[in-house]
Enzyme design. Structure first.
Site, PDB file in Angstrom:
ATOM      1  N   ASP A 121      18.386 -19.446 -34.401  1.00 54.13           N
ATOM      2  CA  ASP A 121      18.104 -18.574 -33.266  1.00 54.13           C
ATOM      3  C   ASP A 121      19.030 -17.367 -33.273  1.00 54.13           C
ATOM      4  O   ASP A 121      20.257 -17.497 -33.348  1.00 54.13           O
ATOM      5  CB  ASP A 121      18.268 -19.349 -31.954  1.00 54.13           C
ATOM      6  CG  ASP A 121      17.738 -18.572 -30.778  1.00 54.13           C
ATOM      7  OD1 ASP A 121      18.515 -17.775 -30.213  1.00 54.13           O
ATOM      8  OD2 ASP A 121      16.546 -18.727 -30.433  1.00 54.13           O
ATOM      9  N   ARG A 122      18.452 -16.195 -33.179  1.00 54.50           N
ATOM     10  CA  ARG A 122      19.200 -14.957 -33.262  1.00 54.50           C
ATOM     11  C   ARG A 122      20.073 -14.744 -32.031  1.00 54.50           C
ATOM     12  O   ARG A 122      21.244 -14.355 -32.124  1.00 54.50           O
ATOM     13  CB  ARG A 122      18.242 -13.768 -33.440  1.00 54.50           C
ATOM     14  CG  ARG A 122      17.605 -13.629 -34.808  1.00 54.50           C
ATOM     15  CD  ARG A 122      16.681 -14.766 -35.210  1.00 54.50           C
ATOM     16  NE  ARG A 122      15.558 -14.931 -34.275  1.00 54.50           N
ATOM     17  CZ  ARG A 122      14.832 -16.040 -34.158  1.00 54.50           C
ATOM     18  NH1 ARG A 122      15.111 -17.117 -34.895  1.00 54.50           N
ATOM     19  NH2 ARG A 122      13.826 -16.104 -33.300  1.00 54.50           N
ATOM     20  N   THR A 123      19.498 -15.021 -30.860  1.00 56.51           N
ATOM     21  CA  THR A 123      20.250 -14.799 -29.618  1.00 56.51           C
ATOM     22  C   THR A 123      21.442 -15.739 -29.524  1.00 56.51           C
ATOM     23  O   THR A 123      22.538 -15.333 -29.113  1.00 56.51           O
ATOM     24  CB  THR A 123      19.317 -14.980 -28.407  1.00 56.51           C
ATOM     25  OG1 THR A 123      18.303 -13.980 -28.461  1.00 56.51           O
ATOM     26  CG2 THR A 123      20.088 -14.850 -27.107  1.00 56.51           C
ATOM     27  N   CYS A 171      10.241  -9.535 -34.456  1.00 56.36           N
ATOM     28  CA  CYS A 171      11.281 -10.130 -33.608  1.00 56.36           C
ATOM     29  C   CYS A 171      12.320  -9.042 -33.357  1.00 56.36           C
ATOM     30  O   CYS A 171      12.995  -8.596 -34.286  1.00 56.36           O
ATOM     31  CB  CYS A 171      11.929 -11.338 -34.285  1.00 56.36           C
ATOM     32  SG  CYS A 171      13.386 -11.968 -33.410  1.00 56.36           S
ATOM     33  N   ASN A 172      12.446  -8.621 -32.116  1.00 53.24           N
ATOM     34  CA  ASN A 172      13.394  -7.553 -31.802  1.00 53.24           C
ATOM     35  C   ASN A 172      14.830  -7.952 -32.087  1.00 53.24           C
ATOM     36  O   ASN A 172      15.598  -7.201 -32.687  1.00 53.24           O
ATOM     37  CB  ASN A 172      13.255  -7.161 -30.325  1.00 53.24           C
ATOM     38  CG  ASN A 172      11.960  -6.433 -30.029  1.00 53.24           C
ATOM     39  OD1 ASN A 172      11.897  -5.214 -30.081  1.00 53.24           O
ATOM     40  ND2 ASN A 172      10.923  -7.185 -29.692  1.00 53.24           N
ATOM     41  N   THR A 173      15.211  -9.155 -31.658  1.00 48.86           N
ATOM     42  CA  THR A 173      16.598  -9.582 -31.803  1.00 48.86           C
ATOM     43  C   THR A 173      17.008  -9.664 -33.268  1.00 48.86           C
ATOM     44  O   THR A 173      18.154  -9.364 -33.621  1.00 48.86           O
ATOM     45  CB  THR A 173      16.812 -10.943 -31.117  1.00 48.86           C
ATOM     46  OG1 THR A 173      16.232 -10.919 -29.818  1.00 48.86           O
ATOM     47  CG2 THR A 173      18.294 -11.258 -31.002  1.00 48.86           C
ATOM     48  N   ALA A 174      16.081 -10.046 -34.137  1.00 48.07           N
ATOM     49  CA  ALA A 174      16.393 -10.144 -35.560  1.00 48.07           C
ATOM     50  C   ALA A 174      16.818  -8.803 -36.156  1.00 48.07           C
ATOM     51  O   ALA A 174      17.501  -8.758 -37.186  1.00 48.07           O
ATOM     52  CB  ALA A 174      15.189 -10.686 -36.327  1.00 48.07           C
ATOM     53  N   THR A 231      16.019 -10.067 -24.984  1.00 45.84           N
ATOM     54  CA  THR A 231      16.955 -11.182 -24.911  1.00 45.84           C
ATOM     55  C   THR A 231      18.365 -10.642 -24.710  1.00 45.84           C
ATOM     56  O   THR A 231      18.664  -9.482 -25.021  1.00 45.84           O
ATOM     57  CB  THR A 231      16.928 -12.013 -26.201  1.00 45.84           C
ATOM     58  OG1 THR A 231      17.424 -11.217 -27.283  1.00 45.84           O
ATOM     59  CG2 THR A 231      15.526 -12.503 -26.515  1.00 45.84           C
ATOM     60  N   LYS A 273       8.485 -19.247 -24.974  1.00 47.07           N
ATOM     61  CA  LYS A 273       8.765 -19.941 -26.236  1.00 47.07           C
ATOM     62  C   LYS A 273       8.378 -21.417 -26.164  1.00 47.07           C
ATOM     63  O   LYS A 273       8.164 -22.055 -27.198  1.00 47.07           O
ATOM     64  CB  LYS A 273      10.238 -19.792 -26.634  1.00 47.07           C
ATOM     65  CG  LYS A 273      10.551 -18.451 -27.288  1.00 47.07           C
ATOM     66  CD  LYS A 273      11.962 -18.411 -27.824  1.00 47.07           C
ATOM     67  CE  LYS A 273      12.270 -17.090 -28.520  1.00 47.07           C
ATOM     68  NZ  LYS A 273      11.583 -16.975 -29.818  1.00 47.07           N
ATOM     69  N   CYS A 321      11.258  -7.892 -26.496  1.00 45.75           N
ATOM     70  CA  CYS A 321      11.215  -9.229 -27.095  1.00 45.75           C
ATOM     71  C   CYS A 321       9.759  -9.483 -27.425  1.00 45.75           C
ATOM     72  O   CYS A 321       8.882  -9.267 -26.578  1.00 45.75           O
ATOM     73  CB  CYS A 321      11.749 -10.291 -26.129  1.00 45.75           C
ATOM     74  SG  CYS A 321      11.523 -11.975 -26.745  1.00 45.75           S
TER      75      CYS A 321
END
Length: 486
Positions: free
Chosen positions: A292-294, A327-330, A371, A413, A444
């Site tokens: 998980d990136r976050t 995936c924005n966080t990635a 996120t 999710k 996100c």
């Protein structure tokens, strides 16, 4: 001796053997013979690969076995650095377009080689005698490359139900069984005489085995060319270079799974297509096991860098031209891995911000729903500031509700798109509207599942535009793919 300049960046040929073991070996030998070289090290690089072929031993058809045999060998050639495929099998050229559609390697076309040879050596010839198998005749392979009215293709006449050329090669006493004298030679000699009687001006063998008995046929009334040698010379001398492959978009999937499906749907929906074949080639590596990136960005979660990089490398190895990560966080990790890739990652954040600046030139503030990892990493803030824009994120209590809408037990999710998660995200949007923003980025990739892009009307009647980066990314990938085909 200094290597000639033309040989310094040498090509590497892969010769597909086994479909006609004797004929393909003859082509291999003649490629060596045709290479202009004064020393061993000036010869071209050649790989000759031959395996037992379990397909039909007759002239029957371009069977599935034959197609897959050739395709698997081409795949092996790709892994071994081959730059050009030599396919000494006329039957296989009846499905050469199918092969070309599924490999980046150029395949030297044997019939095209023979047409060039005939036009160069016999410029006035219009009546072309062809010794071909019944299958190649039925597929009209030579009529495609020697079209009327410029040319007329002539075949030996059958004797009853017996086709002399097919019998000479595939019959019980045929050349395929190692018989290079006797009946096969008599049949081919008779076929040659028949072509001469029909007015053929040149005879083109369309079976690689015929070259093996050319001397035994004796003097000919009509010139009989050595097709194997013509093909070998053409392969060695023709310009190299890869064919223009079909553009392929690689997708890092599984981050998260529902967002991947949403992205693919947007690619399909936005592609201008009137049939299946007009759509874009996609390679998806669905890897939900990427950490998980976050959790990594805001806590002590496992670093996803290696997993993201490994997934991108699989896409690169699969001949993708660009990579999309829905995936924005990635994207907080993109700058770490991009320098080690040979193909570009289409940065969803930067293309979204560019879209904002182009679409809303007077815009100054942009709300960002994302996120906590994306917010705290500053990736959107940095991208926005590069275009003179200011990021406005929800205040901490509302940001907690955004995270609940995404990661909560009733979050998107977890498979929810209505109820508690919808209420949480609506409250966050209302909070950004209260802060005075007129455009909000759904930062996100799960959020567009809750809030489709477009105009949003708050409970108090206020209106705001929701921008979906997944949609922007899909359109940009489509633009790259379609422009590559121009």
């Amino acid at each position: 001796m200094k290597r000639p300049e033309s040989m310094s960046a040498r090509r590497k040929f892969g010769v597909v053997g086994g479909l006609g073991p004797l004929g393909s070996a003859d082509v291999f030998f003649k490629m060596v013979k045709a290479t202009p070289a004064s020393s061993d090290d000036e010869h071209v690089d050649l790989i000759f690969e031959q395996r037992p072929f379990s397909g039909s031993g007759s002239s029957s058809a371009a069977t599935t076995e034959r197609k897959l045999y050739v395709f698997d060998m081409i795949r092996e050639f790709e892994k071994r650095g081959v730059t050009t495929v030599v396919l000494p099998c006329f039957l296989s050229h009846t499905f050469i377009d199918e092969l070309k559609a599924n490999t980046r390697l150029p395949i030297v076309n044997i019939v095209e080689a023979l047409r060039c040879y005939v036009q160069r050596k016999f410029p006035d010839a219009t009546r072309i005698g062809v010794m071909a198998s019944d299958y190649v005749r039925g597929k009209k392979l030579f009529e495609t490359y020697f079209p009327s009215p410029r040319f007329e293709i002539i075949y030996p006449r059958a004797h009853g139900d017996n086709d002399p050329v097919t019998d000479a090669i595939y019959g019980p006493l045929g050349i395929k069984r190692g018989n290079l004298r006797g009946r096969p030679v008599e049949l081919l000699r008779a076929a040659s005489e028949d072509l001469a009687d029909q007015g053929a001006q040149v005879i083109v063998p369309a079976l690689t085995e015929i070259a093996l008995v050319a001397d035994a046929l004796g003097p000919q009334r009509v010139p009989l060319i050595d097709s194997n040698l013509a093909y070998a010379q053409y392969a060695v001398s023709a310009p190299g270079g890869s064919r223009a492959p079909t553009f392929k978009v690689g997708v890092v999937g599984g981050v998260g799974p529902a967002a991947t499906v949403d992205f693919l749907n947007k690619v399909v929906r936005n592609t201008p297509a009137s049939r299946d074949q007009d759509h874009i080639k996609l390679l998806v590596e669905q890897n939900p096991q990427i950490p998980d990136r976050t959790e990594n960005l805001v806590g002590t979660g496992t670093d996803p860098t290696i997993s993201l990089y490994a997934t991108c490398k699989k896409l690169e190895d699969g001949d993708a031209d660009i990579i999309a990560i829905p995936c924005n966080t990635a994207h907080a990790f993109v700058e770490r891995i991009q320098p080690y890739l040979g193909i570009p990652i289409v940065n969803m954040l930067t293309v979204t911000v560019a879209y904002l600046r182009e679409t809303y030139p007077a815009l100054r503030q942009v709300g960002v729903l994302a996120t906590s990892g994306t917010i705290e990493s500053g990736v959107y803030k940095k991208a926005l500031e590069a275009h003179g824009l200011t990021q406005v994120a929800p205040e901490p209590a509302l940001q907690a509700r955004v995270m609940e809408a995404i990661y909560g037990k009733s979050g998107v999710k977890a498979g929810f798109s209505t109820g508690r998660c919808e209420e949480d995200i609506n409250v966050a949007v209302d909070g950004l509207i209260a802060d005075g923003v007129e455009v909000i980025v759904l930062g996100c990739t799960e959020l567009p599942i809750l809030l489709p892009g477009g105009e949003y009307v708050a409970r108090n009647g206020a209106r705001v535009t929701l921008v979906d980066p997944t949609e922007v990314l899909a359109r940009r990938c489509i633009a790259y793919a379609t422009s590559a085909g121009d």
